[in-house]
Design a protein around this motif. Sequence first.
Motif, PDB file in Angstrom:
ATOM      1  N   LEU A 129       0.826  -1.203   0.000  1.00 17.15           N
ATOM      2  CA  LEU A 129       0.000   0.000   0.000  1.00 17.15           C
ATOM      3  C   LEU A 129       0.863   1.256   0.000  1.00 17.15           C
ATOM      4  CD1 LEU A 129      -2.941  -0.908   2.415  1.00 17.15           C
ATOM      5  CD2 LEU A 129      -2.970  -0.783  -0.078  1.00 17.15           C
ATOM      6  N   GLY A 130       1.983   1.189   0.685  1.00 14.76           N
ATOM      7  CA  GLY A 130       2.893   2.326   0.685  1.00 14.76           C
ATOM      8  C   GLY A 130       3.373   2.666  -0.717  1.00 14.76           C
ATOM      9  N   ARG A 131       3.633   1.659  -1.523  1.00 13.10           N
ATOM     10  CA  ARG A 131       4.036   1.895  -2.914  1.00 13.10           C
ATOM     11  C   ARG A 131       2.893   2.511  -3.706  1.00 13.10           C
ATOM     12  NH1 ARG A 131       6.898  -2.996  -5.889  1.00 13.10           N
ATOM     13  NH2 ARG A 131       6.956  -1.346  -7.484  1.00 13.10           N
ATOM     14  N   PHE A 132       1.680   2.037  -3.482  1.00 13.74           N
ATOM     15  CA  PHE A 132       0.511   2.638  -4.128  1.00 13.74           C
ATOM     16  C   PHE A 132       0.399   4.120  -3.761  1.00 13.74           C
ATOM     17  CE2 PHE A 132      -2.473  -1.326  -4.651  1.00 13.74           C
ATOM     18  CZ  PHE A 132      -1.729  -1.737  -5.735  1.00 13.74           C
ATOM     19  N   VAL A 133       0.470   4.407  -2.473  1.00 16.68           N
ATOM     20  CA  VAL A 133       0.257   5.777  -2.001  1.00 16.68           C
ATOM     21  C   VAL A 133       1.364   6.694  -2.500  1.00 16.68           C
ATOM     22  CG1 VAL A 133       0.061   7.259   0.030  1.00 16.68           C
ATOM     23  CG2 VAL A 133      -1.061   5.018   0.013  1.00 16.68           C
ATOM     24  N   ASP A 134       2.588   6.233  -2.474  1.00 13.26           N
ATOM     25  CA  ASP A 134       3.695   7.054  -2.976  1.00 13.26           C
ATOM     26  C   ASP A 134       3.493   7.397  -4.451  1.00 13.26           C
ATOM     27  OD1 ASP A 134       4.918   7.035  -0.520  1.00 13.26           O
ATOM     28  OD2 ASP A 134       6.392   5.478  -1.030  1.00 13.26           O
ATOM     29  N   TYR A 135       3.066   6.406  -5.228  1.00 15.98           N
ATOM     30  CA  TYR A 135       2.848   6.653  -6.659  1.00 15.98           C
ATOM     31  C   TYR A 135       1.664   7.598  -6.864  1.00 15.98           C
ATOM     32  CZ  TYR A 135       2.628   5.778 -11.674  1.00 15.98           C
ATOM     33  OH  TYR A 135       2.643   5.936 -13.038  1.00 15.98           O
ATOM     34  N   ALA A 136       0.613   7.410  -6.070  1.00 12.51           N
ATOM     35  CA  ALA A 136      -0.547   8.298  -6.164  1.00 12.51           C
ATOM     36  C   ALA A 136      -0.156   9.734  -5.840  1.00 12.51           C
ATOM     37  CB  ALA A 136      -1.655   7.824  -5.225  1.00 12.51           C
ATOM     38  N   ALA A 137       0.666   9.918  -4.815  1.00 13.54           N
ATOM     39  CA  ALA A 137       1.107  11.254  -4.428  1.00 13.54           C
ATOM     40  C   ALA A 137       1.943  11.905  -5.528  1.00 13.54           C
ATOM     41  CB  ALA A 137       1.901  11.182  -3.129  1.00 13.54           C
ATOM     42  N   ALA A 138       2.752  11.112  -6.182  1.00 16.40           N
ATOM     43  CA  ALA A 138       3.613  11.639  -7.237  1.00 16.40           C
ATOM     44  C   ALA A 138       2.852  11.910  -8.526  1.00 16.40           C
ATOM     45  CB  ALA A 138       4.756  10.668  -7.507  1.00 16.40           C
ATOM     46  N   ASN A 139       1.645  11.342  -8.632  1.00 16.49           N
ATOM     47  CA  ASN A 139       0.881  11.460  -9.881  1.00 16.49           C
ATOM     48  C   ASN A 139      -0.517  12.027  -9.671  1.00 16.49           C
ATOM     49  OD1 ASN A 139       2.555   9.996 -12.194  1.00 16.49           O
ATOM     50  ND2 ASN A 139       2.878   8.868 -10.289  1.00 16.49           N
ATOM     51  N   ASP A 140      -0.712  12.734  -8.574  1.00 17.34           N
ATOM     52  CA  ASP A 140      -1.932  13.499  -8.321  1.00 17.34           C
ATOM     53  C   ASP A 140      -3.195  12.635  -8.407  1.00 17.34           C
ATOM     54  OD1 ASP A 140      -3.269  15.836  -7.625  1.00 17.34           O
ATOM     55  OD2 ASP A 140      -3.578  16.453  -9.708  1.00 17.34           O
ATOM     56  N   ALA A 141      -3.172  11.501  -7.705  1.00 18.70           N
ATOM     57  CA  ALA A 141      -4.333  10.624  -7.626  1.00 18.70           C
ATOM     58  C   ALA A 141      -4.761  10.478  -6.171  1.00 18.70           C
ATOM     59  CB  ALA A 141      -4.029   9.256  -8.220  1.00 18.70           C
ATOM     60  N   VAL A 142      -6.021  10.117  -5.969  1.00 22.94           N
ATOM     61  CA  VAL A 142      -6.568   9.901  -4.626  1.00 22.94           C
ATOM     62  C   VAL A 142      -7.068   8.466  -4.533  1.00 22.94           C
ATOM     63  CG1 VAL A 142      -8.277  10.625  -2.920  1.00 22.94           C
ATOM     64  CG2 VAL A 142      -7.287  12.314  -4.486  1.00 22.94           C
ATOM     65  N   LEU A 143      -6.469   7.688  -3.653  1.00 26.21           N
ATOM     66  CA  LEU A 143      -6.861   6.297  -3.463  1.00 26.21           C
ATOM     67  C   LEU A 143      -7.945   6.232  -2.400  1.00 26.21           C
ATOM     68  CD1 LEU A 143      -3.356   4.590  -3.494  1.00 26.21           C
ATOM     69  CD2 LEU A 143      -4.848   5.183  -5.416  1.00 26.21           C
ATOM     70  N   LEU A 144      -9.056   5.601  -2.750  1.00 25.58           N
ATOM     71  CA  LEU A 144     -10.190   5.454  -1.842  1.00 25.58           C
ATOM     72  C   LEU A 144     -10.277   3.987  -1.424  1.00 25.58           C
ATOM     73  CD1 LEU A 144     -12.766   7.616  -3.836  1.00 25.58           C
ATOM     74  CD2 LEU A 144     -11.411   8.320  -1.849  1.00 25.58           C
ATOM     75  N   HIS A 145      -9.940   3.714  -0.167  1.00 24.49           N
ATOM     76  CA  HIS A 145      -9.896   2.330   0.314  1.00 24.49           C
ATOM     77  C   HIS A 145     -11.277   1.871   0.762  1.00 24.49           C
ATOM     78  CE1 HIS A 145      -9.517  -0.811   3.441  1.00 24.49           C
ATOM     79  NE2 HIS A 145      -8.636  -1.298   2.589  1.00 24.49           N
ATOM     80  N   GLU A 146     -11.737   0.767   0.157  1.00 26.04           N
ATOM     81  CA  GLU A 146     -13.033   0.181   0.524  1.00 26.04           C
ATOM     82  C   GLU A 146     -12.842  -0.973   1.499  1.00 26.04           C
ATOM     83  OE1 GLU A 146     -16.773  -2.309  -1.477  1.00 26.04           O
ATOM     84  OE2 GLU A 146     -15.387  -1.192  -2.768  1.00 26.04           O
ATOM     85  N   ASN A 147     -13.602  -0.963   2.581  1.00 26.42           N
ATOM     86  CA  ASN A 147     -13.669  -2.127   3.468  1.00 26.42           C
ATOM     87  C   ASN A 147     -14.400  -3.247   2.735  1.00 26.42           C
ATOM     88  OD1 ASN A 147     -15.933  -0.048   4.106  1.00 26.42           O
ATOM     89  ND2 ASN A 147     -16.821  -1.968   4.872  1.00 26.42           N
ATOM     90  N   GLU A 148     -13.720  -4.349   2.583  1.00 26.86           N
ATOM     91  CA  GLU A 148     -14.242  -5.461   1.775  1.00 26.86           C
ATOM     92  C   GLU A 148     -14.023  -6.764   2.503  1.00 26.86           C
ATOM     93  OE1 GLU A 148     -15.365  -7.773  -1.787  1.00 26.86           O
ATOM     94  OE2 GLU A 148     -15.786  -5.745  -1.072  1.00 26.86           O
TER      95      GLU A 148
END
Length: 286
Positions: A126-145
Amino acid sequence: MERKYLLTGFADEIDQDLNIQIENLQKLGMHYVEMRGVDGNNLIYHTDEKVKEIKSRLDEAGIALSALGSPLGKIGIEDPFEKHFEEFKRAVEIAHKMDTKNIRMFSFYVPEGKNAEYKEQVFDRLGRFVDYAAANDAVLLHENEKGIYGEMAKECRELMDAFYGDHFKAIFDFANFVQAKQDTLEAYKLLKDYIAYIHVKDALWENGSVVPAGMGDGNLAAILKDLYASGFAGFLSLEPHLFNFSGFAGLERDKDAIVGGETKVLSGAEAFALAHESLVKILEEM
């Protein structure tokens, strides 16, 4: 109502065909869609040419994306990650092509009872996801599943404590918590400050059956009332799960809607309209 509440939804539960999705969204006066499946595939797997076509048709209809309903993070924690990370990067690219920063995602399926054992691996990914999102102006919305690391509110809060910010926020899904035997009021207390997006579906505590909003044990009305009183301004996304739509088997085992104590199989358009009607009733009463 449109001035106060932002309504969106998974229109692939109406039909896979984009024309039919648009037609039914327009009938309900909706101007947003959380796009997951369209014209036979998840949006993130379409070509650039097809994405451009989809965007053009939505623009013409006056419909925008509230979020990209991706399957990212919905793999086993022991499954290979690098190919999945490439899909994640493609999803970010497509989100920008569709003029949204929001990407729905998950925190990986973990063997039952082994969250502690796999926590570090989950957080690394998840840290890799968030770092990439921060560098590419995206917002990750985590769903409880159900079945993922963030199935229960306690683990969702751990994720928020670690990653919450401009590029990682929480989706609150009532039915998913009920089906996991998590009290939604307890979950809400833990996650209230991190909720940026709502998935609107309800469920019965006794057997997990999905029902229209307000007819189950998700405490939708009470939670929505408090959320809006606290200044919530995000999307309410209809995810009916009330009939056997394309791809349903991978989401819910029970393919029937329970309406007024009776079980009835609904068409996609009927199920979506019922979900919309049930939510609007709750909002009007609020």
